[in-house]
Design a protein around this motif. Sequence first.
Motif, mmCIF file in Angstrom:
data_model
loop_
_atom_site.group_PDB
_atom_site.id
_atom_site.type_symbol
_atom_site.label_atom_id
_atom_site.label_comp_id
_atom_site.label_asym_id
_atom_site.label_seq_id
_atom_site.Cartn_x
_atom_site.Cartn_y
_atom_site.Cartn_z
ATOM 1 N N ASP A 1 6.649 4.927 10.385
ATOM 2 C CA ASP A 1 6.270 5.803 9.278
ATOM 3 C C ASP A 1 7.386 6.782 8.944
ATOM 4 O O ASP A 1 7.737 6.978 7.769
ATOM 5 C CB ASP A 1 4.981 6.561 9.622
ATOM 6 C CG ASP A 1 3.750 5.653 9.612
ATOM 7 O OD1 ASP A 1 3.862 4.534 9.077
ATOM 8 O OD2 ASP A 1 2.702 6.062 10.134
ATOM 9 N N VAL A 2 7.948 7.423 9.975
ATOM 10 C CA VAL A 2 9.007 8.416 9.721
ATOM 11 C C VAL A 2 10.258 7.737 9.207
ATOM 12 O O VAL A 2 10.900 8.203 8.257
ATOM 13 C CB VAL A 2 9.305 9.227 11.006
ATOM 14 C CG1 VAL A 2 10.475 10.181 10.769
ATOM 15 C CG2 VAL A 2 8.073 10.002 11.443
ATOM 16 N N LEU A 3 10.622 6.599 9.815
ATOM 17 C CA LEU A 3 11.831 5.906 9.395
ATOM 18 C C LEU A 3 11.674 5.357 7.978
ATOM 19 O O LEU A 3 12.648 5.309 7.215
ATOM 20 C CB LEU A 3 12.132 4.761 10.371
ATOM 21 C CG LEU A 3 13.534 4.136 10.262
ATOM 22 C CD1 LEU A 3 14.600 5.190 10.522
ATOM 23 C CD2 LEU A 3 13.677 2.987 11.248
ATOM 24 N N GLY A 4 10.447 4.974 7.598
ATOM 25 C CA GLY A 4 10.226 4.492 6.248
ATOM 26 C C GLY A 4 10.432 5.572 5.201
ATOM 27 O O GLY A 4 10.747 5.266 4.042
ATOM 28 N N LEU B 1 0.821 -1.212 0.000
ATOM 29 C CA LEU B 1 0.000 0.000 0.000
ATOM 30 C C LEU B 1 0.852 1.258 0.000
ATOM 31 O O LEU B 1 0.465 2.285 -0.563
ATOM 32 C CB LEU B 1 -0.939 -0.011 1.205
ATOM 33 C CG LEU B 1 -2.294 -0.693 1.018
ATOM 34 C CD1 LEU B 1 -3.125 0.047 -0.008
ATOM 35 C CD2 LEU B 1 -2.166 -2.144 0.641
ATOM 36 N N LYS B 2 2.029 1.201 0.619
ATOM 37 C CA LYS B 2 2.938 2.348 0.583
ATOM 38 C C LYS B 2 3.412 2.606 -0.840
ATOM 39 O O LYS B 2 3.536 3.758 -1.276
ATOM 40 C CB LYS B 2 4.131 2.073 1.502
ATOM 41 C CG LYS B 2 5.158 3.196 1.541
ATOM 42 C CD LYS B 2 6.323 2.819 2.435
ATOM 43 C CE LYS B 2 7.418 3.882 2.388
ATOM 44 N NZ LYS B 2 8.585 3.495 3.213
ATOM 45 N N VAL C 1 16.437 -4.141 8.540
ATOM 46 C CA VAL C 1 17.603 -3.269 8.355
ATOM 47 C C VAL C 1 17.222 -2.146 7.395
ATOM 48 O O VAL C 1 16.720 -2.399 6.301
ATOM 49 C CB VAL C 1 18.806 -4.058 7.802
ATOM 50 C CG1 VAL C 1 19.996 -3.126 7.572
ATOM 51 C CG2 VAL C 1 19.191 -5.183 8.759
ATOM 52 N N TYR C 2 17.424 -0.908 7.858
ATOM 53 C CA TYR C 2 17.165 0.278 7.041
ATOM 54 C C TYR C 2 18.496 0.889 6.632
ATOM 55 O O TYR C 2 19.458 0.895 7.418
ATOM 56 C CB TYR C 2 16.359 1.316 7.826
ATOM 57 C CG TYR C 2 14.970 0.887 8.211
ATOM 58 C CD1 TYR C 2 13.871 1.236 7.442
ATOM 59 C CD2 TYR C 2 14.733 0.144 9.374
ATOM 60 C CE1 TYR C 2 12.579 0.869 7.794
ATOM 61 C CE2 TYR C 2 13.463 -0.241 9.739
ATOM 62 C CZ TYR C 2 12.383 0.126 8.946
ATOM 63 O OH TYR C 2 11.118 -0.253 9.307
ATOM 64 N N ARG C 3 18.572 1.420 5.414
ATOM 65 C CA ARG C 3 19.787 2.096 4.956
ATOM 66 C C ARG C 3 19.462 3.540 4.615
ATOM 67 O O ARG C 3 18.486 3.824 3.924
ATOM 68 C CB ARG C 3 20.385 1.396 3.741
ATOM 69 C CG ARG C 3 21.642 2.093 3.202
ATOM 70 C CD ARG C 3 22.422 1.220 2.262
ATOM 71 N NE ARG C 3 22.991 0.060 2.931
ATOM 72 C CZ ARG C 3 24.096 0.083 3.655
ATOM 73 N NH1 ARG C 3 24.768 1.227 3.821
ATOM 74 N NH2 ARG C 3 24.556 -1.012 4.223
ATOM 75 N N PHE C 4 20.349 4.447 5.115
ATOM 76 C CA PHE C 4 20.226 5.874 4.834
ATOM 77 C C PHE C 4 21.033 6.208 3.580
ATOM 78 O O PHE C 4 22.212 5.830 3.482
ATOM 79 C CB PHE C 4 20.722 6.711 6.011
ATOM 80 C CG PHE C 4 19.959 6.461 7.290
ATOM 81 C CD1 PHE C 4 18.788 7.143 7.554
ATOM 82 C CD2 PHE C 4 20.419 5.540 8.235
ATOM 83 C CE1 PHE C 4 18.084 6.917 8.730
ATOM 84 C CE2 PHE C 4 19.721 5.305 9.397
ATOM 85 C CZ PHE C 4 18.545 5.989 9.656
ATOM 86 N N THR C 5 20.407 6.877 2.646
ATOM 87 C CA THR C 5 21.067 7.292 1.407
ATOM 88 C C THR C 5 20.752 8.759 1.151
ATOM 89 O O THR C 5 19.818 9.310 1.747
ATOM 90 C CB THR C 5 20.568 6.450 0.215
ATOM 91 O OG1 THR C 5 19.180 6.733 0.006
ATOM 92 C CG2 THR C 5 20.747 4.957 0.472
#
Length: 866
Positions: free
Chosen positions: A585-588, A301-302, A601-605
Amino acid sequence: MSTEEKSAAPRSLAEALRVRDDVSLAALLRSRPDLITPVPTDLTQLATRAGTRASVVRALERLDRFALQTAEALAVAPDPASYGELLALMGGDEEDPVVAAALPRAAALLREQALVWGADDRLRLVRTARELLAPSPQHPSPTGLGPTVREATAGMSPGRIQEILTAVGLPSTHDSVSAVSTLGALFADRRRMAALLAELPGESREVLARLMWGPPYGQVTHDPAAHLRALLDRGLLLPTAPGTVVLPREVALHLRAGRAHRTPEPVPPPVEAAASHRPQVVDATAAGQALAALATVAELLKEWDEGGPAVLRAGGLSVRDLKRTAVALDVPEPVAAFWVELAYGAGLIASDGEADERYAATPAYDEWRELPPAERWAHLAAVWLTATRTPGVVGGRDAKDRTLSALGPNLDRSAAPEVRHRVLALLAGLPEGASPAEESVLARLRWERPLRGPRGEQREAGSARDEDLRGRIARWTLSEAELLGVTGRGALAAPGRALIGAPEAPRPAAEAQESEPEGPGDKLPVHHHRMPPVAAPPTAAERAAATAAAARLLAPLFPEPLDHVLLQADLTAVAPGPLERGLADVLGVLADVESKGGATVYRFTPGSVRRALDAGQSAADLHAFLARHSRTPVPQPLTYLIDDVARRHGRLRVGAASAYVRCDDDATLDEILADKRAAGLGLRRLAPTVLAAQADPAALLEGLRAIGFAPAAESAAGDVLIARADSHRTPPRAAPEPVPDGPPAPDDTLLSAAVRAVRAGDLAATTPRKPGPGGGEGGGEDAVPDGALPRTGAAETLATMQAAVLTGEALWIGYVNAEGAASQRVIAPIRVEGGFVTAYDHTADEVRTYPLHRITGVAELADDGG
């Protein structure tokens, strides 16, 4: 049988139904709901409807394998047949004890389904069922048997029949009828038949052995070999057409030792356990899968928040869009089709209805997101269990050889809910924590509902013929249940057990294997043909209660949402469990998901940070957010990344001219103009700090970002436009309704009312009336013909009504309602006044008031009819 018993024996199916009690009639109507659509006026009409081809075919297709084999045996037995003859056909000369023990249950089921009627010594298969199951050259019997001697010799010359009698050592007769009877008696005599076969050469017996189990037809030349001639001369093979011969039924039954079926299957195959796990492990695994399912649906849905793929002109997703969705979800395409269809079935996505129609989230998605996780899962699982849309067929072809697309038409398979529920029920019958062997589940389903129709024809499945649709749905059910978290490691979890309303404590393994399948009754003697009533379908309240129970059992299995992550120096963040919704939500937005599982695991780009800045966050907001929610110090590389992207973010401004770029630093604009990669944007300088472009603002933004800049969009007033998530929703949309498999199953209220109406209508149709003035009931000018409404004048009607009020007698009346529909009723008048009669109506089983002018006539009931 005595004379009294013979006179009491039913002479038709209607009479057999008439002697049933209300419980038995309700069981019949529940198991065959097409019989009360609409409610029949009386038992004669009910019997007629029960004998129609469409209704009989539907009833036969819903029999288990042994009950169907019993019906097939009755179709090749004499009509009527005794229970002993039926037992001989099913159990053979040696009378298989397992078959003998199971046969009463099968015969009782056929009686309860109104496919068989009559006493034990005169069992009759309804005519339509016999026509469907009896052997013929065009439609061989499932038993493999051919026609009887009488049927096969119907067109044979009398001289040829006498020659056969002579060849087998029988004396000649005076007529063909007695000759055929004599020959049939010989073939049915085991001792004499054995002696006759012993005289044949070995090659002849081999031919008989090849035809014994069917098909019973063979080809011969005009000059057959000696071993074939020996069979033809003795009538062991009879000609049916030039060059074609058939093995008579009596001969085949002798060769088979009396059995109608090669392999009777009286006992359902057990569902075997392939592995066993601790129940706690099963529940924990299922809970993990349930969390992953919620995350996958949310991710889908996102992806479609701001408008998803376009709707094909014929409806559904294109193959390319399904592939893109599968890549975005990191799953195979069939699995992506499952998640897309599940979200669609739950009403979370739909087409937006715009001119450029696209799929998008619905307002119901926002409501669903507000629910606790366990309730969100229970909603998805309940929708999956009852949905008729079957994502497993996506990619196949329909009847017109068109590709079936996800979210497109023609995906409904009405058998899907029943198969899903039955598969889970079979899993619930295993010991707790046991996962089934897939093939044993499929074998059990094939026994409970044979896959082919009564003549071996392929059954219709949706819009295309599908030989093994139920088996395929069962396989999909096992895999989809694991994806959704209804099962864990293949075993049914506690929430899944609650979802189908199964008891929490499973049966012991031995009991589960020895139990009878759902639907058929206990092993009662055949003369006690009462079957336990078929379970009523769950009501909406019962389904809601089961869904709530599943959510309650699942909630403790979910870990508490976390309010923190672990930041690492390699520009990643690890979420060791499910996150609180606000944090997720914010981290996504701020980071991209790199891997999922027990920990995400989230990656910052630079692109993800710019996405957060586009959403209205400032660098200070992002630093504060990370410091607040990280259990580890914020790594210096991440701080530098945010500051660097923020420093460049918005220096360039893109607006609508066709489009323009403005920047206070004219050196930056010089750099853009000098970059060859910007040539396709059609840029030219209007002023030292402004460039005009031929591309539209969206294309200009993407082009500059691809070069390496960080432009921001601005409004006509010069303000930075903030790209908000959740920007596109469809208008309110209803979730797709399941397509029922035939008429809906009636509830207890409807069954009770239908039985009362049929009984009362039958009473009105069969109650004896007093003779008319002209003589007997059927004679005289004023007599009422069978089936016709009584006709009397207004004065006579009024006088008869008033007299009945005084005497308390019941009357038979004809009545025409306001819509012009005529009916006959039995009433007991209570009061007559003002042009109305108030009476107890036996048809409706209640007190009603009727206008006298709508009563066509009245007749008194016979003294013994009331």
